[in-house]
Scaffold this motif. Structure first.
Motif, PDB file in Angstrom:
ATOM      1  N   LYS A   1     -37.310  75.861 -66.624  1.00 52.99           N
ATOM      2  CA  LYS A   1     -37.091  76.757 -65.487  1.00 52.99           C
ATOM      3  C   LYS A   1     -36.793  78.187 -65.920  1.00 52.99           C
ATOM      4  N   LYS A   2     -35.949  78.351 -66.947  1.00 53.03           N
ATOM      5  CA  LYS A   2     -35.483  79.689 -67.305  1.00 53.03           C
ATOM      6  C   LYS A   2     -36.350  80.382 -68.357  1.00 53.03           C
ATOM      7  N   LEU A   3     -36.859  79.646 -69.318  1.00 52.76           N
ATOM      8  CA  LEU A   3     -37.666  80.253 -70.371  1.00 52.76           C
ATOM      9  C   LEU A   3     -39.151  80.247 -70.042  1.00 52.76           C
ATOM     10  N   ARG A   4     -39.565  79.333 -69.193  1.00 52.59           N
ATOM     11  CA  ARG A   4     -40.956  79.221 -68.735  1.00 52.59           C
ATOM     12  C   ARG A   4     -41.954  79.193 -69.905  1.00 52.59           C
ATOM     13  N   PRO A   5     -41.750  78.277 -70.845  1.00 49.57           N
ATOM     14  CA  PRO A   5     -42.684  78.194 -71.983  1.00 49.57           C
ATOM     15  C   PRO A   5     -43.989  77.510 -71.591  1.00 49.57           C
ATOM     16  N   ASP A   6     -45.012  77.765 -72.384  1.00 49.93           N
ATOM     17  CA  ASP A   6     -46.273  77.025 -72.228  1.00 49.93           C
ATOM     18  C   ASP A   6     -46.223  75.705 -72.984  1.00 49.93           C
ATOM     19  N   ALA A   7     -45.377  75.658 -74.007  1.00 50.01           N
ATOM     20  CA  ALA A   7     -45.226  74.437 -74.801  1.00 50.01           C
ATOM     21  C   ALA A   7     -43.801  74.358 -75.311  1.00 50.01           C
ATOM     22  N   ILE A   8     -43.281  73.126 -75.395  1.00 54.02           N
ATOM     23  CA  ILE A   8     -41.968  72.863 -75.975  1.00 54.02           C
ATOM     24  C   ILE A   8     -42.182  71.976 -77.197  1.00 54.02           C
ATOM     25  N   LEU A   9     -41.764  72.462 -78.366  1.00 55.73           N
ATOM     26  CA  LEU A   9     -41.954  71.731 -79.611  1.00 55.73           C
ATOM     27  C   LEU A   9     -40.606  71.207 -80.095  1.00 55.73           C
TER      28      LEU A   9
ATOM     29  N   VAL B   1     -43.546  79.778 -76.437  1.00 58.72           N
ATOM     30  CA  VAL B   1     -43.146  78.515 -77.055  1.00 58.72           C
ATOM     31  C   VAL B   1     -41.629  78.414 -77.073  1.00 58.72           C
ATOM     32  N   ALA B   2     -41.125  77.215 -76.813  1.00 64.07           N
ATOM     33  CA  ALA B   2     -39.716  76.899 -77.062  1.00 64.07           C
ATOM     34  C   ALA B   2     -39.683  75.888 -78.199  1.00 64.07           C
TER      35      ALA B   2
ATOM     36  N   LEU C   1     -30.179  65.747 -72.883  1.00 62.45           N
ATOM     37  CA  LEU C   1     -31.406  66.369 -73.374  1.00 62.45           C
ATOM     38  C   LEU C   1     -32.422  66.573 -72.256  1.00 62.45           C
ATOM     39  N   ARG C   2     -32.500  65.629 -71.340  1.00 64.86           N
ATOM     40  CA  ARG C   2     -33.407  65.806 -70.204  1.00 64.86           C
ATOM     41  C   ARG C   2     -32.970  66.996 -69.353  1.00 64.86           C
ATOM     42  N   ALA C   3     -31.665  67.113 -69.150  1.00 65.72           N
ATOM     43  CA  ALA C   3     -31.155  68.252 -68.387  1.00 65.72           C
ATOM     44  C   ALA C   3     -31.449  69.564 -69.113  1.00 65.72           C
ATOM     45  N   LEU C   4     -31.262  69.585 -70.435  1.00 62.89           N
ATOM     46  CA  LEU C   4     -31.547  70.778 -71.223  1.00 62.89           C
ATOM     47  C   LEU C   4     -33.017  71.165 -71.115  1.00 62.89           C
ATOM     48  N   LEU C   5     -33.908  70.198 -71.212  1.00 63.07           N
ATOM     49  CA  LEU C   5     -35.340  70.483 -71.127  1.00 63.07           C
ATOM     50  C   LEU C   5     -35.710  71.051 -69.759  1.00 63.07           C
ATOM     51  N   ARG C   6     -35.087  70.542 -68.708  1.00 63.11           N
ATOM     52  CA  ARG C   6     -35.388  71.067 -67.376  1.00 63.11           C
ATOM     53  C   ARG C   6     -34.927  72.518 -67.229  1.00 63.11           C
ATOM     54  N   VAL C   7     -33.771  72.839 -67.813  1.00 66.82           N
ATOM     55  CA  VAL C   7     -33.284  74.222 -67.764  1.00 66.82           C
ATOM     56  C   VAL C   7     -34.207  75.135 -68.571  1.00 66.82           C
ATOM     57  N   ILE C   8     -34.650  74.674 -69.743  1.00 68.67           N
ATOM     58  CA  ILE C   8     -35.573  75.454 -70.558  1.00 68.67           C
ATOM     59  C   ILE C   8     -36.865  75.707 -69.799  1.00 68.67           C
TER      60      ILE C   8
END
Length: 453
Positions: free
Chosen positions: A285-293, A180-181, A276-283
């Motif tokens: 790619k790099k963190l590979r979460p199953d869900a972003i809350l 999770v992120a 924020l869209r750019a931040l979400l794309r980096v998250i």
């Protein structure tokens, strides 16, 4: 007395009553940041220039008399070959159809809807575009297999358990072995990092202001595990706090720009949305979460609207049974209905601070009240798209159905989230998480899996 709310109906009524106005091809009401209105017109094919000049003079006199200082002369026409004519054509091109143009007949008091097609409108706003826009919502990527779902937790009023519900959901996902992120977007009253025991050198606000200046996003120093969940679960929950509080934090906050990038580009992406869209794309790619809350700002804040209307696949609307909360909830659903058609809306209502099960009569009465009020809001603004087979009142899979979370004094004040672990993993929170899981099920790919921009 002329007021902001009366200006546009009065403008329409005065124009529609003017001889020759019905021969115009287009008429556009332009309202500026102060609420004053200007009129732009495009003559019809059979209108002579002399007739248009007479019409414009009559309109200016009528609007000046009825609107007073709310009217900004002169009226612009597209027939002129000078700079004023060029501006008139540019305004008409940037405006949108005004299909709801109407006014009240002073003689009968009846609401008169004008014929569609002629009227257009262009609103100039400093902020809140995301709450008023009608363009379809487009999350950063489609909800398809093997990509993280983006879930926004939102409440119109603060202090209703929004962040607590997010923490419970994140903890349950981690216990299932999912990554999770958790992102704190409540930038003006942050608290997610402290709740989850995550401390970082930088925060979401730092990432945004860096992107505003450079166009790049770097999450180094931005992410920390949710230590408050215990060693094993913390390793699966990456927290992105808002940032380190201090005078420097306020300096960064003061630089956020929610306005559109140009005077007529009301549908353009704001600088903060792009960041924020750019931040979400980096998250992703790099963190590979199953869900972003996403923990959204309460109220009608731009970040709250962006989280709901621009970024999320699933909206978790946390509210309670009070008149203040009901009114705010009603407005929230109305705004969602403008951006997300009924068939595409993935949302769940959380009825927080519900009476305890130890008071069954009170609990049942409040549940019925909340269910009815929620259904009425969705029926007014979302379910209108259904010509038949609209969701039933007691349909637990419908967007309006409220999932109850009982009021618990232990959850209103605690020193550490670990001390209330059993409360956050209760059956009520588990039922809510199962409903969110169901809404996060991927759509079937249609052959176009490219990220949306």
């Amino acid at each position: 007395m002329m007021t902001f709310d009366l200006v546009l109906p009065t403008l329409v009524r005065a124009c529609e009553a003017q001889p020759g106005f019905s021969d115009l091809e287009r008429a556009c009401a332009v309202r500026d940041l102060r609420g004053r209105v200007r009129l732009v017109v495009a003559p019809g094919a059979r209108q002579a220039s002399a007739d248009v000049e007479v019409l414009v003079r009559g309109l200016e006199q009528a609007l000046d008399a009825q609107l007073g200082r709310y009217f900004a002369a002169p009226i612009l026409t597209t027939v002129r070959a000078d700079e004023a004519g060029r501006l008139a054509r540019e305004v008409l091109h940037a405006s949108r159809p005004w299909d709801t143009a109407s006014y009240e007949d002073p003689a009968t008091g009846r609401q008169i809807d004008v014929a569609p097609g002629r009227w257009r409108v262009l609103e100039r706003r400093l902020s809140k575009e995301v709450w008023l826009a009608r363009a379809p919502s487009k999350p950063p990527w489609p909800l398809i297999p093997d990509v993280p779902s983006i879930v926004t937790f939102y409440s119109f009023k603060g202090g209703v358990g929004r962040t607590t519900a997010l923490a419970s959901c994140a903890w349950q996902l981690a216990r299932e072995g999912r990554r999770v992120a958790a992102i704190d977007l409540d930038l003006e009253a942050p608290g997610l990092g402290a709740l989850l025991g995550a401390e970082t050198d930088r925060g979401v606000l730092d990432a945004i202001v860096d992107h505003l200046a450079t166009g790049d996003v770097d999450i180094d120093g931005l992410v920390a595990p949710a230590q408050a969940l215990g060693v094993e679960d913390a390793a699966r929950v990456d927290v992105l706090p808002a940032g380190r509080l201090g005078v420097g934090y306020v300096e960064k906050l003061a630089r956020l720009d929610f306005a559109a990038v140009g005077p007529w580009e009301t549908d353009a992406m704001t600088p903060v949305e792009a960041a924020l869209r750019a931040l979400l794309r980096v998250i992703k790619k790099k963190l590979r979460p199953d869900a972003i809350l996403l923990d959204a700002r309460a109220g009608l804040h731009d970040l709250a609207g962006l989280s709901l209307h621009g970024l999320a696949h699933v909206d978790v609307l946390v509210t309670r049974a009070s008149e203040q909360a009901h009114q705010g909830f009603d407005l929230t659903v109305q705004a969602l209905g403008l951006r997300k058609p009924a068939a595409e809306l993935r949302s769940v209502v959380v009825h927080s601070f519900a009476p305890s099960k130890s008071a069954p009569a009170l609990r049942a009465a409040e549940r019925e009240q909340m269910l009815q009020r929620s259904y009425e809001s969705f029926d007014d603004y979302v379910y209108t798209a259904y010509t038949e087979d609209a969701p039933a009142l007691e349909d637990e899979t419908a967007a309006h159905f409220p999932w109850m979370i009982s009021q618990d004094p232990d959850l209103e004040r605690f020193a550490s989230i670990s001390a209330v672990k059993d409360k956050l993993l209760s059956e009520e929170y588990q039922a809510l998480k199962r409903r969110i899981d169901a809404l996060c099920r991927p759509e079937q790919p249609d052959g176009d899996d490219e990220e949306q921009e």
